[in-house]
Design an enzyme around this catalytic site. Structure first.
Site, PDB file in Angstrom:
ATOM      1  N   ASP A   5       8.586  -4.779 -11.394  1.00  0.00           N
ATOM      2  CA  ASP A   5       9.038  -4.658 -10.010  1.00  0.00           C
ATOM      3  C   ASP A   5       9.260  -6.061  -9.461  1.00  0.00           C
ATOM      4  O   ASP A   5       8.515  -6.999  -9.801  1.00  0.00           O
ATOM      5  CB  ASP A   5       8.004  -3.930  -9.148  1.00  0.00           C
ATOM      6  N   GLU A  31      10.247  -8.527  -5.895  1.00  0.00           N
ATOM      7  CA  GLU A  31      10.495  -8.712  -4.474  1.00  0.00           C
ATOM      8  C   GLU A  31      11.535  -9.828  -4.361  1.00  0.00           C
ATOM      9  O   GLU A  31      11.509 -10.792  -5.152  1.00  0.00           O
ATOM     10  CB  GLU A  31       9.217  -9.082  -3.719  1.00  0.00           C
ATOM     11  N   HIS A  59       5.091  -2.800  -1.323  1.00  0.00           N
ATOM     12  CA  HIS A  59       6.156  -3.808  -1.306  1.00  0.00           C
ATOM     13  C   HIS A  59       5.670  -5.166  -1.809  1.00  0.00           C
ATOM     14  O   HIS A  59       6.180  -6.200  -1.398  1.00  0.00           O
ATOM     15  CB  HIS A  59       6.770  -3.952   0.089  1.00  0.00           C
ATOM     16  N   ASP A  97       3.304  -2.476  -6.813  1.00  0.00           N
ATOM     17  CA  ASP A  97       4.347  -1.463  -7.002  1.00  0.00           C
ATOM     18  C   ASP A  97       4.585  -1.176  -8.475  1.00  0.00           C
ATOM     19  O   ASP A  97       4.884  -0.035  -8.857  1.00  0.00           O
ATOM     20  CB  ASP A  97       5.648  -1.924  -6.344  1.00  0.00           C
TER      21      ASP A  97
END
Length: 585
Positions: A42, A44, A183, A188
């Site tokens: 994952d 960001e 987030h 995540d």
């Protein structure tokens, strides 16, 4: 954490949508899901565009057989400011990433962590798109792993009654994940692991037993696409290069693989979602392969085949010899010129003329080399001073105000910069930046800083590639992970021979055989001796990673200590400064 239920019996499947209606052979079953290593990742980022935005955090969890076997997590300095909306969503601030590593050091570490694994992400096109774009920006080959999207898998399996949507938070609650999505990348990724295992339990109940069947279970796989699996039926389980050929024997696509048979089979499953590639598969009538000793040979052969065939379905550059260079012209008062054909003292290569011209602008700012393009005779020049001379930015050799001897130091400064012996020009540009900052001309300073950083990167890359190309013959060995060695003979930056010495086989006799059978390399003018920048980049990366050892070299392989590499720390600080400036703006 629940372990996915996997049925091991090989039995006919007749009423399951998207699955074969006959009993599969053990070879067709492929890799049992319990033996597959998944890396659930994952990201960001600073926004939603993988071209205009950057990664701020990477989190990944490696799992096999329902058990976590490793985790990877780090913040990433994006080199730009994080928008307030993103900061409020993720909690990641500019201050948190200022001291974080940049993507050029994080991405290689992540790719090593994920090597040989199936990449899993929730909304995989987003995460994989950012990772692929980062690899392209760093000029690293994308390893093209098998990719599984839990969003697509959830849409295939779950009904609206079970899950009104396929958001990660919704699915995490459905499968009672012990981690709540927040987030943040690693949290995540952990939640996505629970979702993945829950989805695998469901598909196990309808007879999906292997990775290949799981990929087939996803939608958008046509019957024609499945029928073409026979093109991979006789391919070997070996590393190498594969070529898809069309009805007129033309090469449509070229790629590399650690396992040729397994990789080519993936083109006939739902894991292949690229529209252009699926169009290519529909046209293809044959797949040819070239078995290779190891990954380095496969990468090099791929580059050469791309240049030779220029296949229309490859996005990777098929014109590696088309590059731009900066040279000092051969005349009494030399000037900087952008050319296509290099000479030994050239700077480059550049992928575009515009990039080379921007580097020339920076060089002009840091040196007293003239900007005009007219040819000036050594004696009795008759020209008229231009505007630059009137404002004191040129000594006007065209009007006889500067002799050849007086002009020579400016030329020597640039020539020494290209050769990597002195950085006087860079030092002068750095002083100009400091002066602009002292005068509070911050916007001008920011533009100059960015141009200088680009110039340093181009110089450093060219000097490193040229240093390897200057070595007549270099022999290297890399551990193969099983007690043996991958071997390579490199001549003037080109792979001349490759082989392996398996565990228990004395490597030196194999090395001597490879040297004796290696191809002859004829040098050409230019810093790269006729090799392509792409090939030398691949070879240099192989030599400097993975525990590769130098066996022998006819001359010392050394990169210039006085070259642009000495400015890399400054570049890192400039990138950090750019991130802070963007945040303040």
């Amino acid at each position: 954490m629940s372990c996915p239920t996997i049925r091991l019996a090989c039995q006919p499947m007749t009423d399951v949508a998207g699955l074969p209606d006959r009993q599969l052979t053990f070879d067709e079953l492929g890799t049992p899901l319990r033996d597959v290593t998944f890396v659930v990742v994952d990201l960001e980022t600073t926004g939603g565009s993988n071209r205009g935005d950057a990664i701020t955090e990477i989190g990944a969890v490696k799992v096999r057989g329902g058990q976590v076997i490793g985790e990877f997590g780090t913040l990433v300095n994006p080199g730009r400011g994080i928008p307030p909306m993103i900061m409020s969503l993720t909690g990641i601030t500019d201050a948190m990433v200022t001291e974080a590593p940049r993507i050029d050091s994080v991405l290689p570490a992540f790719l090593e962590f994920a090597a040989g694994c199936v990449l899993v992400a929730h909304n995989a096109p987003f995460d994989v798109g950012f990772l692929r774009s980062a690899a392209e920006a760093l000029e690293r080959p994308w390893p093209r792993p098998t990719v599984l999207c839990t969003v697509r898998l959830a849409r295939r399996i779950l009904s609206r009654d079970e899950a009104p949507n396929v958001k990660l938070g919704t699915l995490a609650r459905l499968f009672r994940s012990d981690t709540t999505p927040s987030h943040r990348a690693l949290a995540d990724a952990r939640a996505t692991v629970n979702v993945l295992h829950g989805l695998l339990e469901r598909v196990g109940g309808v007879g999906v037993q292997s990775l290949e069947e799981l990929l087939d279970y996803l939608p958008e796989v046509t019957s024609a696409q499945r029928r073409k699996r026979e093109l991979a039926a006789d391919l070997p389980h070996a590393p190498g290069v594969y070529l898809f050929r069309g009805p007129r024997e033309e090469v449509l696509y070229v790629g590399t693989a650690v396992d040729l048979r397994r990789r080519v089979r993936q083109y006939f499953t739902a894991s292949e979602s690229r529209a252009r590639v699926r169009e290519m598969v529909a046209i293809a009538e044959r797949v040819d392969v070239v078995e290779c000793a190891h990954s380095l040979e496969a990468e090099v052969r791929e580059l050469r085949l791309l240049a030779a065939h220029r296949p229309r379905y490859n996005r990777r550059s098929t014109t590696p010899h088309r590059a731009w260079w900066i040279v000092l012209t051969d005349e009494a008062f030399p000037r900087l010129s952008v050319v296509r054909k290099p000479r030994d003292e050239a700077m480059g290569p550049f992928r575009s003329k515009r990039a080379a011209e921007e580097a020339v602008e920076s060089l002009h700012d840091g040196s007293e080399v003239r900007r005009c393009v007219e040819r000036i005779p050594a004696r009795d020049p008759k020209g008229r001073p231009c505007t630059l001379a009137e404002i004191g930015r040129c000594a006007a050799p065209c009007a006889g105000r500067q002799s050849v001897a007086e002009y020579a130091p400016a030329v020597i400064d640039v020539a020494d910069l290209f050769a990597g012996t002195r950085t006087t020009v860079l030092d002068r540009l750095g002083d100009q930046l400091a002066e602009l900052s002292e005068r509070q001309r911050f916007e001008d300073a920011a533009r100059r800083r960015d141009r200088l950083a680009t110039l340093v990167r181009a110089l450093d890359r060219g000097q490193r590639l040229a240093a390897l190309a200057a070595v007549g013959e270099l022999v290297a060995a890399r551990p193969d992970g099983a007690g043996g060695w991958h071997l390579a003979v490199i001549r003037h930056g080109r792979l001349a021979s490759a082989g392996t010495a398996r565990r228990g086989v004395p490597p030196m006799p194999v090395v001597e055989m490879l040297r004796a059978s290696a191809e002859t390399v004829l040098c050409e003018p230019g810093p790269l001796r006729g090799a392509t920048a792409d090939e030398i980049t691949v070879i240099r990366r192989w030599l400097t990673t993975g525990g590769t050892r130098l066996v022998d070299s006819d001359v010392l392989w050394a990169e210039p200590a006085g070259g642009a590499g000495s400015w890399q720390r400054w570049v890192a600080k400039a990138d950090a400064g750019r991130a802070g400036y963007a945040a303040a703006d």
